[in-house]
Design an enzyme around this catalytic site. Structure first.
Site, short mmCIF file in Angstrom:
data_model
loop_
_atom_site.label_atom_id
_atom_site.label_comp_id
_atom_site.label_asym_id
_atom_site.label_seq_id
_atom_site.Cartn_x
_atom_site.Cartn_y
_atom_site.Cartn_z
N HIS A 75 3.47 -2.25 -8.32
CA HIS A 75 3.12 -3.64 -8.04
C HIS A 75 1.82 -3.97 -8.76
CE1 HIS A 75 5.69 -4.69 -4.26
NE2 HIS A 75 6.35 -3.93 -5.10
N TYR A 204 0.43 -12.03 1.55
CA TYR A 204 -0.48 -12.05 2.69
C TYR A 204 -0.74 -13.51 3.02
CZ TYR A 204 -1.55 -7.06 2.01
OH TYR A 204 -1.47 -5.70 1.91
N PRO A 293 -4.06 -1.99 9.27
CA PRO A 293 -3.20 -1.83 8.10
C PRO A 293 -3.37 -2.93 7.05
CG PRO A 293 -1.95 -2.69 9.94
CD PRO A 293 -3.31 -2.35 10.48
N LYS A 297 -5.10 1.03 3.60
CA LYS A 297 -6.02 2.13 3.33
C LYS A 297 -5.67 3.43 4.03
CE LYS A 297 -8.90 0.53 0.40
NZ LYS A 297 -7.75 0.15 -0.42
N TYR A 385 -8.49 -2.84 -3.30
CA TYR A 385 -7.08 -2.68 -2.95
C TYR A 385 -6.42 -1.60 -3.80
CZ TYR A 385 -2.56 -4.34 -1.11
OH TYR A 385 -1.35 -4.44 -0.46
#
Length: 391
Positions: A75, A204, A293, A297, A385
């Site tokens: 991704h 998100y 979550p 991580k 990220y």
């Protein structure tokens, strides 16, 4: 009681324990890995799996997970969605890195197969009862085999990779709950459904109805979450109500619906143990820390712990050098607290709290705009990220 001798006794056959045994074996250090679960239970418990760039490189280059790049999905970004609009964070453009979607249980299937093929002493169905003598050079693990017979393992070092309810933690910190703790006033209602992906990349979403995460598992199975009360009973809502709630939290996106075959409620907690090492015992992974979550991580932080501890144990057991072991906790905690901050930041920026006022809501939208309209803001999110370099 049967007594077994090894160099490193590893409690927990999760990602941390299995990877550590793999890296230690490459240094010529033998280990025994114990887990109270069966192999089938470990391999069939479906868990999330966004793997950072450094994690993927390590699993691939060391041969710990042969399928991570061939079957994992790369991704190159995520979408932050608010006020009905999506804003893509382009990871390669900002950092030169990507992440991989490879569920944790798939990585565990690989690691178990690799370790067993290499002759790893990997024991399932073994319940650890207590850990003793960690302040000496011969710490011991006392356990019970699946047939009820007692087992003693004498080692040079003991590692607790036994999850958030770690028994080894009690020996290291003096308490099974000894640590810094925060609980959040919301949870995630998660589903697994049979449907094609609703988006090529993760979404998100911050909405007036709460947070939602639109994730994936495969071409035919999808994972989705929406914010809920921690006391929510996952069995009460009908499928129609679940889809209606999810859709209301992702305005501007049409979700691909399908039969729901799993549902659960995931509570949000942050934890860092007071101590990560004492004498000849150390903690890694969820035994040492847990994070919400939202920042993806969990497993990645466990891998970073293992990289440090592998080097420290290599120096200790192969060279008699304790310096890296003495600095293990201090070095690991630097990354742990950075990850705690990033996970908290993503969580607070995207979720609605029960006491949130109109001011709080508008400030939150301002924060999201500050991120998506700034290259510096996007870069910070992308760097965190996709994963910081291993120490």
């Amino acid at each position: 009681m049967s007594t077994v001798r090894t160099q490193v006794a590893i409690v927990g056959a999760g990602p941390a324990g299995l990877l550590l045994s793999h890296l230690l074996a490459a240094r010529g250090i033998e280990s025994i890995v114990l887990d109270q679960r069966s192999r089938e239970e470990i391999e069939k418990t479906i868990r999330a799996g966004i793997l950072e760039y450094p994690t993927v490189q390590l699993l691939d280059e060391t041969g710990a997970s042969p399928r991570v790049k061939t079957e994992g999905q790369r991704h190159d970004g995520i979408e932050l969605r608010f006020q009905g609009e999506g804003h893509r964070i382009d990871f390669p453009a900002l950092t030169g890195r990507s992440v991989w979607l490879f569920p944790q249980h798939e990585a565990l299937i690989d690691m178990i197969a690799v370790r067993l093929a290499a002759g790893q002493d990997l024991r399932f169905g073994v319940t650890v009862d207590r850990v003793e003598d960690i302040e000496t050079d011969r710490p011991r693990v006392f356990a019970t085999n699946s047939d009820g017979s007692p087992l003693e393992i004498e080692a040079d070092f003991i590692v607790g990779g036994d999850g958030s309810r770690s028994l080894v933690r009690a020996a290291v910190t003096g308490s099974s709950t000894g640590g810094y703790f925060r609980e959040y006033p919301f949870a995630w209602f998660g589903i697994l459904c049979e449907a094609p992906p609703s988006s090529e990349e993760l979404i998100y979403s911050n909405s007036p109805n709460g947070f939602a995460l639109i994730s994936q598992r495969s071409a035919t199975v999808q994972r989705m979450y929406f914010q809920c009360d921690p006391e929510t009973d996952p069995t009460v809502m009908s499928e129609a109500e679940i889809w209606e709630t999810l859709q209301s939290c992702v305005p501007g996106t049409t979700l691909q619906e399908g039969p729901i075959f799993q549902r659960d409620v995931l509570r949000f907690r942050s934890f860092v143990a007071y101590e990560l090492r004492r004498g000849r015992a150390a903690l890694v992974g969820d035994a040492a820390h847990t994070v919400p979550p939202t920042g993806a991580k969990g497993m990645n932080l466990a891998v970073a712990d293992v990289v440090l501890l592998d080097r420290a144990l290599g120096a200790l057991l192969n060279e008699g050098d304790e310096r890296l072991l003495d600095s293990y906790a201090e070095t690991a905690l630097q990354r742990i607290w950075k990850a705690q901050h990033f996970s908290w930041w993503m969580t607070s920026m995207l979720h609605l709290t029960p006491e949130a006022s109109d001011f709080d809501r508008r400030r939150q939208i301002g924060e999201l705009r500050s991120v998506v309209e700034s290259e510096a803001g996007q870069t910070y999110l992308a760097e965190a990220y996709t994963g910081w370099a291993f120490a």
